[in-house]
Design an enzyme around this catalytic site. Structure first.
Site, PDB file in Angstrom:
ATOM      1  N   LYS A 197      28.387 -48.319 149.319  1.00 32.62           N
ATOM      2  CA  LYS A 197      28.636 -47.332 148.263  1.00 32.62           C
ATOM      3  C   LYS A 197      29.785 -46.382 148.636  1.00 32.62           C
ATOM      4  O   LYS A 197      30.705 -46.131 147.842  1.00 32.62           O
ATOM      5  CB  LYS A 197      27.356 -46.541 148.006  1.00 32.62           C
ATOM      6  N   CYS A 251      32.252 -37.796 143.225  1.00 34.84           N
ATOM      7  CA  CYS A 251      32.090 -38.966 144.080  1.00 34.84           C
ATOM      8  C   CYS A 251      33.311 -39.234 144.926  1.00 34.84           C
ATOM      9  O   CYS A 251      33.281 -39.139 146.142  1.00 34.84           O
ATOM     10  CB  CYS A 251      31.819 -40.169 143.204  1.00 34.84           C
TER      11      CYS A 251
HETATM   12  N1  SAJ Z   1      42.387 -40.766 139.018  1.00 38.00           N
HETATM   13  C1  SAJ Z   1      43.762 -40.733 139.213  1.00 38.00           C
HETATM   14  N2  SAJ Z   1      44.486 -41.891 139.085  1.00 38.00           N
HETATM   15  C2  SAJ Z   1      43.879 -43.060 138.767  1.00 38.00           C
HETATM   16  C3  SAJ Z   1      42.489 -43.121 138.583  1.00 38.00           C
HETATM   17  C4  SAJ Z   1      41.764 -41.941 138.717  1.00 38.00           C
HETATM   18  O1  SAJ Z   1      44.359 -39.690 139.509  1.00 38.00           O
HETATM   19  O2  SAJ Z   1      44.609 -44.072 138.634  1.00 38.00           O
HETATM   20  C5  SAJ Z   1      41.571 -39.534 139.164  1.00 38.00           C
HETATM   21  C6  SAJ Z   1      40.783 -39.150 137.922  1.00 38.00           C
HETATM   22  O3  SAJ Z   1      41.546 -38.421 137.031  1.00 38.00           O
HETATM   23  C7  SAJ Z   1      39.651 -38.351 138.517  1.00 38.00           C
HETATM   24  C8  SAJ Z   1      39.374 -39.049 139.834  1.00 38.00           C
HETATM   25  O4  SAJ Z   1      40.564 -39.770 140.127  1.00 38.00           O
HETATM   26  O5  SAJ Z   1      40.015 -37.010 138.788  1.00 38.00           O
HETATM   27  C9  SAJ Z   1      38.183 -39.977 139.851  1.00 38.00           C
HETATM   28  O6  SAJ Z   1      38.011 -40.599 138.607  1.00 38.00           O
HETATM   29  P1  SAJ Z   1      37.545 -42.112 138.391  1.00 38.00           P
HETATM   30  O7  SAJ Z   1      37.516 -42.324 136.928  1.00 38.00           O
HETATM   31  O8  SAJ Z   1      38.370 -43.049 139.179  1.00 38.00           O
HETATM   32  O9  SAJ Z   1      36.086 -42.184 139.036  1.00 38.00           O
HETATM   33  P2  SAJ Z   1      34.739 -41.274 138.898  1.00 38.00           P
HETATM   34  O10 SAJ Z   1      34.760 -40.260 139.975  1.00 38.00           O
HETATM   35  O11 SAJ Z   1      34.509 -40.825 137.506  1.00 38.00           O
HETATM   36  O12 SAJ Z   1      33.597 -42.365 139.249  1.00 38.00           O
HETATM   37  C10 SAJ Z   1      33.602 -43.057 140.494  1.00 38.00           C
HETATM   38  C11 SAJ Z   1      33.503 -44.572 140.253  1.00 38.00           C
HETATM   39  N3  SAJ Z   1      33.782 -45.280 141.495  1.00 38.00           N
HETATM   40  C12 SAJ Z   1      34.723 -46.241 141.593  1.00 38.00           C
HETATM   41  O13 SAJ Z   1      35.440 -46.560 140.673  1.00 38.00           O
HETATM   42  C13 SAJ Z   1      34.862 -46.921 142.918  1.00 38.00           C
HETATM   43  C14 SAJ Z   1      32.106 -44.904 139.722  1.00 38.00           C
HETATM   44  O14 SAJ Z   1      31.963 -46.306 139.598  1.00 38.00           O
HETATM   45  C15 SAJ Z   1      31.036 -44.376 140.665  1.00 38.00           C
HETATM   46  O15 SAJ Z   1      29.737 -44.601 140.138  1.00 38.00           O
HETATM   47  C16 SAJ Z   1      31.226 -42.886 140.792  1.00 38.00           C
HETATM   48  O16 SAJ Z   1      32.525 -42.613 141.312  1.00 38.00           O
HETATM   49  C17 SAJ Z   1      30.140 -42.356 141.727  1.00 38.00           C
HETATM   50  O17 SAJ Z   1      29.219 -41.683 141.218  1.00 38.00           O
HETATM   51  O18 SAJ Z   1      30.151 -42.678 142.916  1.00 38.00           O
END
Ligand code: SAJ
Length: 403
Positions: A197, A251
């Site tokens: 995880k 996360c």
């Molecule tokens: N972000 C960027 N650039 C990107 C993608 C995301 O700057 O290309 C930023 C987003 O704006 C945000 C952060 O990263 O601030 C995280 O966003 P996210 O949409 O990538 O992920 P989370 O935090 O909403 O959810 C993640 C997910 N994990 C993965 O994709 C590996 C989700 O599947 C998990 O369940 C969750 O963390 C968790 O609870 O662990």
């Protein structure tokens, strides 16, 4: 009956999905107000498809209570913050929940922990509690994987990991999750599940850090990072993510620290990635300041920040880049000067906050887009005539500044 403990972003949808899929479910949370809201028939946060799922679960007989139930299956889904000082996981909520379960559960009960924990947390923090209570229970770790904004779909379609000491307990939990989960369900041991995880979120953090570092390199030497990423991604084995104003959420911005805290000196790329992502809110500030200098602007009160949540179309502000940026601004004594607006944040949480897009835009000359909510994507024409710094690459008005 399944008792789901902790009715937050993960526990609530999980409890609802289990109930909708034919399981008898009681959701428990120590927050009486939250339980009262749910019992009054209202959901507690905004999420696509959640109201419909809630209605279906209510029809199927789900109940909510502030009391732990006596039953043979518990699913614990409580927060696991990290200690800012030593970067280690703070398991106090999981410990408290498991202790309360131990007070009421019968011998042989299965306690599933869904909360994200660092590798070894169950051995270090949970087993001693079970030993002390002197009860024979079975521990399982089934970390959640759903993404805010698409939770309901992902609950059904993502594959899952189940870490168990005992094959029988693993199979029993697999059969329960199979009532709603159409993805692969892999059974492994607890430590592997814990590590997997954290590794998943760390993988994403490192990849986002790479995109952010590229944005900084390209900015320093007059290159267009978005065009470069677009072209590089045409390579069959390259898939660079998008740069942004930083990484928020509960996360990705938290879990990698568990590895840094537990493996100092070994977790190097992970540590660096975290630092790069954490540096982005200040990088945005620097961009604002440089653009203001370039245009001869001096009035900070005419700067408006669009977006307070950690990403688009959710109402979750935890660790959001905007909050990180406001913290940095406070250091420079200008934190209270800017104006801020987010359509998803209806309560006043920071100074200078607006609750109406037009009023907000009417009062500012310089807009910094921190979050690409659909609302702003649908109203880009309203930004005409303003200086725009778009950290999410959603605005194509001529003259727009990017990271
Ligand atoms: N972000 C960027 N650039 C990107 C993608 C995301 O700057 O290309 C930023 C987003 O704006 C945000 C952060 O990263 O601030 C995280 O966003 P996210 O949409 O990538 O992920 P989370 O935090 O909403 O959810 C993640 C997910 N994990 C993965 O994709 C590996 C989700 O599947 C998990 O369940 C969750 O963390 C968790 O609870 O662990």
């Amino acid at each position: 009956m399944i008792n789901v403990i902790g009715l937050g972003y993960i526990g609530l949808p999980t409890a609802l999905m289990l109930a909708k899929s034919g399981n008898e479910v009681v959701g428990t949370d120590y927050n009486k107000e939250l339980v009262a809201t749910l019992n009054a028939g209202e959901v507690t946060f905004k999420e696509e498809g959640l109201p419909e799922l809630f209605a279906a679960a209510k029809n199927a007989g789900i109940r909510f209570s502030d009391e732990y139930q006596k039953t043979d299956i518990y699913i614990v889904s409580v927060p696991t913050p990290y200690n800012e000082g030593n970067k280690k996981v703070d398991a106090k909520y999981v410990e408290a929940a498991v202790s309360s379960v131990l007070d009421v559960c019968p011998e042989g009960a299965i306690v599933v922990i869904e909360s994200t924990i660092s590798p070894g947390t169950i051995d270090k923090h949970i087993r001693p509690l079970v030993k002390e209570a002197g009860k024979e229970i079975k521990l399982v770790h089934a970390p959640e994987r759903i993404i805010p904004g698409n939770m309901v779909y992902e609950l059904e379609h993502n594959s899952r990991t189940i870490g168990a000491d005992d094959k029988e307990a693993g199979e029993r939990i697999k059969s329960i999750y199979s009532t709603f989960c159409k993805g692969d369900i892999v059974i492994t041991d607890i430590r592997t599940a814990e590590m997997t995880k954290v590794v998943e979120n760390t993988f994403r953090d490192i990849n986002i850090a790479f995109a952010n570092e590229l944005a900084k390199i390209c900015r320093s030497d007059g290159m267009d990072v978005y065009e470069i990423i677009r072209i590089a991604n045409k390579h069959p084995r390259v898939n660079i993510l998008q740069p942004g104003p930083g990484v928020g959420g509960h996360c990705i911005s938290v879990d990698p620290w568990f590895l840094v805290g537990d493996y100092p000196g070994i977790a190097n790329i992970i540590n660096t990635a975290r630092k790069i992502n954490d540096s982005m809110p200040e990088f945005v500030l620097e961009r604002v300041s440089n653009i203001m200098d370039e245009l001869g602007l001096t009035d900070v009160s005419k700067v408006g920040i669009y977006g307070l949540t950690y990403k688009e179309n959710v109402d979750d502000m935890r660790e959001s880049p905007t909050l990180q940026m406001l913290k940095a601004m406070k250091k420079h004594l200008c934190g209270n000067l800017v104006k801020i607006y987010d359509p998803y944040i209806t309560k006043d949480v920071v100074p200078g906050q607006y609750h109406d897009l037009d009023k907000f835009l009417g009062d500012v000359d310089f807009v910094v887009i921190m979050v690409g909510h659909n609302e702003i994507k649908e109203n880009l024409d309203k930004l005409q005539g303003k200086v725009v710094l778009d950290t999410r690459k959603i605005c194509d008005l001529p003259g727009t500044y990017y990271l």
